[in-house]
Design an enzyme around this catalytic site. Structure first.
Site, PDB file in Angstrom:
ATOM      1  N   LYS A  92      30.028  -1.021  62.202  1.00  0.00           N
ATOM      2  CA  LYS A  92      31.490  -1.042  62.253  1.00  0.00           C
ATOM      3  C   LYS A  92      32.059  -2.458  62.430  1.00  0.00           C
ATOM      4  O   LYS A  92      33.157  -2.754  61.979  1.00  0.00           O
ATOM      5  CB  LYS A  92      31.993  -0.153  63.390  1.00  0.00           C
ATOM      6  CG  LYS A  92      31.637   1.317  63.237  1.00  0.00           C
ATOM      7  CD  LYS A  92      32.723   2.052  62.538  1.00  0.00           C
ATOM      8  CE  LYS A  92      32.422   3.497  62.181  1.00  0.00           C
ATOM      9  NZ  LYS A  92      31.464   4.236  62.971  1.00  0.00           N
ATOM     10  N   GLU A 114      42.089   3.696  65.196  1.00  0.00           N
ATOM     11  CA  GLU A 114      41.700   5.012  65.687  1.00  0.00           C
ATOM     12  C   GLU A 114      40.200   4.972  65.906  1.00  0.00           C
ATOM     13  O   GLU A 114      39.504   4.148  65.312  1.00  0.00           O
ATOM     14  CB  GLU A 114      42.035   6.078  64.650  1.00  0.00           C
ATOM     15  CG  GLU A 114      41.020   6.189  63.499  1.00  0.00           C
ATOM     16  CD  GLU A 114      40.862   4.936  62.658  1.00  0.00           C
ATOM     17  OE1 GLU A 114      41.848   4.203  62.497  1.00  0.00           O
ATOM     18  OE2 GLU A 114      39.743   4.689  62.163  1.00  0.00           O
ATOM     19  N   SER A 381      22.392   2.795  60.899  1.00  0.00           N
ATOM     20  CA  SER A 381      23.763   2.309  61.073  1.00  0.00           C
ATOM     21  C   SER A 381      24.132   1.934  62.505  1.00  0.00           C
ATOM     22  O   SER A 381      25.067   1.170  62.717  1.00  0.00           O
ATOM     23  CB  SER A 381      24.762   3.337  60.532  1.00  0.00           C
ATOM     24  OG  SER A 381      24.541   4.604  61.118  1.00  0.00           O
TER      25      SER A 381
HETATM   26  C1  LIG Z   1      31.035   5.581  62.727  1.00  0.00           C
HETATM   27  C2  LIG Z   1      29.607   5.680  62.503  1.00  0.00           C
HETATM   28  C3  LIG Z   1      29.073   6.341  61.381  1.00  0.00           C
HETATM   29  C4  LIG Z   1      29.907   7.112  60.399  1.00  0.00           C
HETATM   30  O1  LIG Z   1      30.882   6.381  59.727  1.00  0.00           O
HETATM   31  P1  LIG Z   1      30.728   5.921  58.225  1.00  0.00           P
HETATM   32  O2  LIG Z   1      32.056   5.399  57.879  1.00  0.00           O
HETATM   33  O3  LIG Z   1      30.330   7.117  57.422  1.00  0.00           O
HETATM   34  O4  LIG Z   1      29.674   4.885  58.195  1.00  0.00           O
HETATM   35  C5  LIG Z   1      27.713   6.305  61.183  1.00  0.00           C
HETATM   36  N1  LIG Z   1      26.885   5.685  62.047  1.00  0.00           N
HETATM   37  C6  LIG Z   1      27.355   5.054  63.137  1.00  0.00           C
HETATM   38  C7  LIG Z   1      26.382   4.395  64.047  1.00  0.00           C
HETATM   39  C8  LIG Z   1      28.719   5.032  63.401  1.00  0.00           C
HETATM   40  O5  LIG Z   1      29.161   4.399  64.493  1.00  0.00           O
END
Ligand SMILES: *Cc1c(COP(=O)(O)O)cnc(C)c1O
Length: 399
Positions: A92, A114, A381
């Site tokens: 993010k 948000e 992620s």
């Molecule tokens: C917010 C988040 C997601 C999901 O959001 P995307 O916009 O689909 O990437 C996935 N993994 C993590 C660690 C997140 O914080």
């Protein structure tokens, strides 16, 4: 290098996207679009972004060959793109820093955002503090309860966290509140959207900032293996970490894209968050895309053990990839995600977030069927600290 190809001039990816917003926001969106176009054409802006990626976020993040995991599965070679090692613990931050720079350039000192899991809120709070911008984060009451460490982190960084008690008290409702705030304060306020959703130009802007994930991955795989990967796998909430990984490979048709949605308690139960798997096209939060709604068009309540995936819509570019067959979308349940979580802990000593644990589970299943020379990249992620309490409760672990 930030790019700017697709969508079309009206903000459509095929038949998805667009700007379905009140008149008061149309000017703001046009202003944002032209400011962004100027910014990415400016070498200084590009250089500032690259520099912060290196010095603040800690990029490039490693592409780690998960040998223990691959050996245990006994199939393809799994490579983990380590976004969990980025500053604040998830991908993010790439977008938060990019749009923070843009807000500053536009002279908007009040930033609103948000957040669902709290990861985007933390990233925005961090970026705003670092860039000298003030920051207000809308968050659902339910999410505040289940992600309290992130709420504390935001407050420590001097962000104001506003509780949203309407609707299901989750991300969808927090977005509604943020949009309401933007409508009333549009002149001095920058709305820093956290995923590839919302009206044009957001899906394009967020994708461009997140594309650094795929650009680095391409370079790293080519350097080490002298060829492209066979599969790219990522979890899909709003769709930003996945599109960030996929997009730079769009023209390399031999590279297969797999997006993993949340099947929650099962696709047959309606307690899931898988609009691409079982939803239909409609309009939500200013954009046309696949979403989960009942026959009267009411948005369904969703469920996922991973708060970042708990959203009834998805970015328009994914809907386009689905329809043209460029990407395949699958869904993984809460229980399976917990298995993916444990698998990564036990093989590699890495605790993933529950969101990418969905992708890990699917990648492990797929890799088992493939020969060792196949390369499967999984976007890790985020890191799992925020989810430990949920996991411990779910698996019934005792001290
Ligand atoms: C917010 C988040 C997601 C999901 O959001 P995307 O916009 O689909 O990437 C996935 N993994 C993590 C660690 C997140 O914080």
């Amino acid at each position: 290098m930030l790019t700017r190809d697709r969508p079309d001039s009206r903000g459509y990816f095929g038949e998805y996207g667009g700007k379905f917003v009140p008149e008061t926001l149309m000017t703001a969106l046009s202003e944002l679009e032209s400011a962004y176009a100027k910014a990415i054409a400016d070498a200084d802006f590009q250089q500032q972004f690259q520099q912060l990626c290196r010095e603040y976020i800690g990029r490039p993040t490693p592409l780690y060959p998960a040998r223990q995991l691959s050996t245990k599965i006994g199939g393809a070679t799994i490579l983990l793109k380590r976004e969990d090692l980025a500053h604040t613990g998830a991908h993010k931050i790439n977008n938060a820093v990019g749009q923070g720079l843009l807000a500053k350039r536009m002279g908007k000192r009040r930033v609103i955002a948000e957040t669902g899991a709290g990861q985007h809120g933390v990233a925005v709070a961090a970026a705003c503090t670092m860039l000298g911008l003030s920051c207000i984060v809308y968050m659902g009451e339910e999410d505040i309860r289940r992600q309290s460490p992130n709420v504390h982190r935001m407050k420590l960084m001097e962000a104001e966290v506003r509780t949203v008690s309407s609707g299901s008290q989750t991300l969808k409702d927090a977005i509604n509140e943020a949009i309401r705030d933007w409508v009333s304060n549009v002149r001095d306020t920058y709305y820093l959207l956290g995923s590839v959703v919302g009206p044009h130009p957001y899906p394009m802007i967020v994708r461009d900032f997140q594309s650094i994930i795929g650009e680095e991955t391409k370079e790293q795989v080519l350097t080490t293996y002298q060829r492209l990967p066979d599969y790219l796998i990522a979890c899909v909430g709003g769709g930003s970490n996945s599109i960030g990984l996929f997009h730079p490979f769009f023209n390399e048709r031999q590279v297969k894209f797999i997006g993993v949605e949340a099947a929650g308690r099962g696709l047959e139960t309606k307690q899931h968050a898988a609009p691409l798997a079982v939803g239909k096209a409609g309009i939500l939060h200013g954009t046309k895309s696949y979403l989960l709604a009942d026959n009267n068009g009411q948005i369904q309540t969703t469920h996922s053990i991973a708060p970042g995936l708990d959203y009834p819509g998805v970015g328009p570019e994914h809907s386009y990839y689905k329809d043209i067959g460029r990407a395949t979308y699958v869904a993984v349940t809460d229980t399976q995600a917990l298995e993916g979580f444990k698998l990564l802990c036990q093989t590699e000593g890495i605790t993933p977030s529950l969101e990418p644990a969905h992708a890990i589970y699917y990648a492990a299943k797929l890799a088992a069927e493939l020969p060792p020379e196949k390369l499967v990249v999984v976007n890790l992620s985020g890191r799992g600290d925020k989810d430990l309490e949920t996991v411990i409760k779910a698996i019934g672990m005792e001290l």
